[in-house]
Design an enzyme around this catalytic site. Structure first.
Site, PDB file in Angstrom:
ATOM      1  N   GLU A 188       9.147  10.280  -7.259  1.00 34.43           N
ATOM      2  CA  GLU A 188       9.602   9.791  -8.371  1.00 34.43           C
ATOM      3  C   GLU A 188       9.089  10.373  -9.521  1.00 34.43           C
ATOM      4  O   GLU A 188       9.953  10.562 -10.509  1.00 34.43           O
ATOM      5  CB  GLU A 188       8.882   8.410  -8.579  1.00 34.43           C
ATOM      6  CG  GLU A 188       9.383   7.207  -7.468  1.00 34.43           C
ATOM      7  CD  GLU A 188       8.824   5.952  -7.528  1.00 34.43           C
ATOM      8  OE1 GLU A 188       7.431   5.974  -7.198  1.00 34.43           O
ATOM      9  OE2 GLU A 188       9.575   4.791  -7.713  1.00 34.43           O
TER      10      GLU A 188
ATOM     11  N   GLU B 215       7.983   3.656   0.747  1.00 35.42           N
ATOM     12  CA  GLU B 215       7.369   2.293   0.247  1.00 35.42           C
ATOM     13  C   GLU B 215       7.815   1.174   1.383  1.00 35.42           C
ATOM     14  O   GLU B 215       6.811   0.388   1.543  1.00 35.42           O
ATOM     15  CB  GLU B 215       7.606   1.983  -1.216  1.00 35.42           C
ATOM     16  CG  GLU B 215       7.044   2.846  -2.114  1.00 35.42           C
ATOM     17  CD  GLU B 215       7.798   4.092  -2.417  1.00 35.42           C
ATOM     18  OE1 GLU B 215       8.751   4.629  -1.621  1.00 35.42           O
ATOM     19  OE2 GLU B 215       7.247   5.174  -3.115  1.00 35.42           O
TER      20      GLU B 215
END
Ligand code: NAD
Length: 621
Positions: free
Chosen positions: A37, A57
């Protein structure tokens, strides 16, 4: 570091995105989750070919919470991004370049910084590209299809649905709106019982590898050659587990036709894998070249490890271990794959008990990840350490357990099955019980599983246990089903009927048999809702687990969860039976057992009364 002082990743990422000077991410090693990210908020990305990039995730019950759900679809397109976020699987730097996830590749780690700088310099005259400013087009149909597939691919899970919602926002709404929603939904997912369960599962698997008495300095023996005794269902699968790890195997049988059937099974399995593209023809040939066979027990003499997988009979196995004591070379590890028999007795029969342990593989042995490693009374740390190393080479999740009837997994399964039969005695139908457990997230219910394994196997265990306890011959409705010759899938009928192959169909004959049984016993049938069925059965697992823990047969509560997650299809997002119990509340579990008229394990009662949890036992261990 206290939470309030922790760096604020979202704040940092926003600043990166707005930064007026070019920022290039130079990626080697792993850029997973938050790492990727950060890279996505940079203006350029340069990686090495072997770098790993991904958003894993979902495997921990959460979602990318620092812009990943908004930037990845804007960069790769919604379909590609959804695939990566829903699978959680990383890609290599090389694949990332093909996908457009990185802008350039460096030849290797040493050239990475220079390549990154050169790339940024070459773009100096261009306006800074910001992913947050890009627009992504996507057909809304894509998202409805992705949602429709979730019950198959991510049954019962919360975060995959949220990921699809957020990817759709990336395609349809301004960046700021999606970014704000992502922050909110991330917190919702992170604080959910599922995320707690998946985090627990993650740490539980790592904890299982730590075994008291075995350290890095414990001596190990070298295992270069293995013998597997018995070429039946298990022997064949066990042999393939070793062959798949490039370890040579000699398969030893007493009966020529059993040997050729076993060898055929192995060949056919590899053929099937080639046909499905799972392995290449060369890999198949390589594995088969490592396989030899013999009808003579003398063949075990060259093995560093012998795994016995003959009939489940104490007489047969004792004979084999006596022979192994003479024939196996000094220092060879001698393992049994018994499901129920006393490993200490086999160890004594070998006259070299320090070398003996159980390696309890699960069926199909070349597929199932779980391996219960049974430490017998005299097993030496060296033998145990050697077995654990071998398990790691096979890619198995090894859990060390002690000797008892059924070890950890199957012993709990007996209690679970008794609770299931009890519910049917009291009025539930087998199909209602099975459906409830499937809704809970298991791949199948207890009765379907019994039919698949063969009802005669459980029946034989009950007969043996009754004899050992001096009790009368078992005579429940399942025992009567066995005596009627209905043994499950293999005879085309068991608790269910199987008019077409393996698809179970509720059986009127079983229903009649159950009704007659209830009438004879004077049971008044009543109905049970799905949640009551689930709670009763899982509480039965928990209760037996508490007994197992107090006997020291399992080393820690989380090991028991690992066994159920990797060997019994317990849904990972529930974390295992003991994580489920902790989440449900132990007082509640005690109440369920009492309502069912079951004796409550003292350890479970003690934990419930003192307001503790199973995880507290591990924390203090
Ligand atoms: P199986 O009947 O399919 O195979 C047993 C094989 O052992 C037969 O081919 C038989 O000819 C051979 N054999 C018997 N005596 C022998 C001897 N003295 N020397 C060499 N070979 C001999 O049985 P299986 O289902 O493969 O089970 C084998 C063992 O694995 C049992 O101890 C069983 O409890 C255990 N186990 C089975 C499962 C399962 O799901 N089937 C799971 C875990 C463990």
């Amino acid at each position: 570091m206290p939470r309030e002082q922790a760096p604020d990743l979202r704040g940092f990422i926003s600043r990166l995105d707005r930064f007026p000077k070019p920022v290039v991410a130079a990626i080697h090693g792993a850029a997973l989750g938050g790492g990727l990210e950060v890279a996505l908020a940079c203006h350029y990305r340069v990686a090495t070919p072997t770098a790993k990039l991904g958003l894993p995730e979902v495997t921990l019950g959460v979602l990318p919470g620092a812009g990943g759900t908004q930037r990845l679809p804007r960069l790769l397109g919604a379909e590609q991004a959804l695939g990566m976020m829903l699978s959680g699987q990383p890609v290599t730097g090389k694949q990332a370049l093909e996908l457009g996830l990185v802008d350039a590749l460096a030849p290797g780690d040493a050239e990475l910084l220079d390549t990154a700088l050169e790339y940024a310099q070459a773009q100096a005259s261009q306006p800074l590209p910001r992913i947050s400013e890009r627009r992504v087009e996507a057909d809304p149909e894509l998202f409805s299809q992705a949602r429709a597939a979730l019950p198959q691919t991510h049954r019962g899970q919360l975060s995959p649905g949220l990921i699809v919602d957020l990817a759709q926002m990336a395609a349809e709404r301004p960046f700021e709106e999606g970014w704000e929603a992502e922050g909110r939904l991330f917190v919702q997912a992170k604080d959910s019982p599922q995320a707690r369960a998946l985090r627990h599962a993650f740490f539980a698997e790592r904890a299982a590898a730590k075994v008291p008495g075995v350290t890095r300095d414990t001596p190990r023996r070298t295992v270069g050659q293995v013998s597997v005794i018995g070429a039946g269902t298990m022997g064949g699968g066990i042999a393939m587990s070793f062959l798949n790890a490039q370890i040579p195997v000699t398969l030893v049988e007493v009966r020529a036709e059993a040997l050729s059937r076993g060898l055929d099974m192995i060949r056919r399995t590899y053929e099937g894998q080639v046909a499905k593209g799972r392995i290449t023809a060369a890999e198949r040939d390589g594995r088969l070249a490592l396989l030899t066979s013999s009808l003579d027990m003398q063949a075990v003499a060259s093995a560093d490890l012998v795994v016995e997988a003959a009939f489940e009979s104490m007489e047969v196995k004792r004979g084999i271990f006596e022979e192994l004591g003479h024939l196996a070379k000094p220092g060879a590890v001698l393992a049994t794959n018994t499901s129920t028999l006393d490993v200490n007795v086999l160890a004594a029969a070998s006259q070299r008990p320090g070398d003996v342990l159980g390696l309890h593989f699960f069926s199909p042995a070349h597929v199932m990840r779980l391996l219960e490693v049974v430490r017998a009374d005299a097993t030496t740390p060296e033998t145990l350490a050697t077995a654990l190393d071998v398990a790691a080479r096979l890619g198995k999740v090894a859990v060390v357990v002690g000797v008892c009837d059924g070890f950890v997994g199957n012993r709990m399964l007996y209690a679970y099955r008794r609770a299931a039969v009890d519910l049917v005695d009291q009025g539930a139908s087998p199909e209602a019980v099975d459906a409830a457990l499937r809704d809970f997230g298991l791949p199948m219910g207890p009765f379907e599983m019994n039919d698949m394994a063969g009802l005669d196997i459980g029946h034989a265990v009950r007969v043996r246990q009754a004899h050992e306890r001096g009790e009368p011959e078992p005579d429940g409705w399942v025992d009567r089903t066995v005596r009627a010759g209905r043994l499950g899938q293999k005879t085309g009928a068991g608790i269910y009927d199987y008019p077409e192959g393996r698809q179970p169909v509720p059986s009127p004959e079983t229903a009649r048999l159950i009704e007659a049984y209830r009438a004879e016993k004077g049971y008044q049938p009543r109905s049970f809702d799905s949640e009551t069925i689930q709670r009763r059965l899982v509480s039965a697992l928990v209760n037996e687990a508490a007994e197992i823990l107090s006997e020291g047969v399992a080393q820690r509560a989380s090991d028991i969860d690992v066994i159920y997650l990797t060997g019994y299809g317990f849904p990972r997002y529930r974390g295992g039976p003991l994580q489920w119990a902790d989440e449900t509340g132990l007082a509640e579990v005690v109440a369920v057992l009492e309502q069912a008229g079951q004796p409550v394990a003292p350890l479970l009662r003690e934990l419930a009364e003192s307001g503790r949890r199973f995880s507290d036992l591990d924390a203090t261990a």
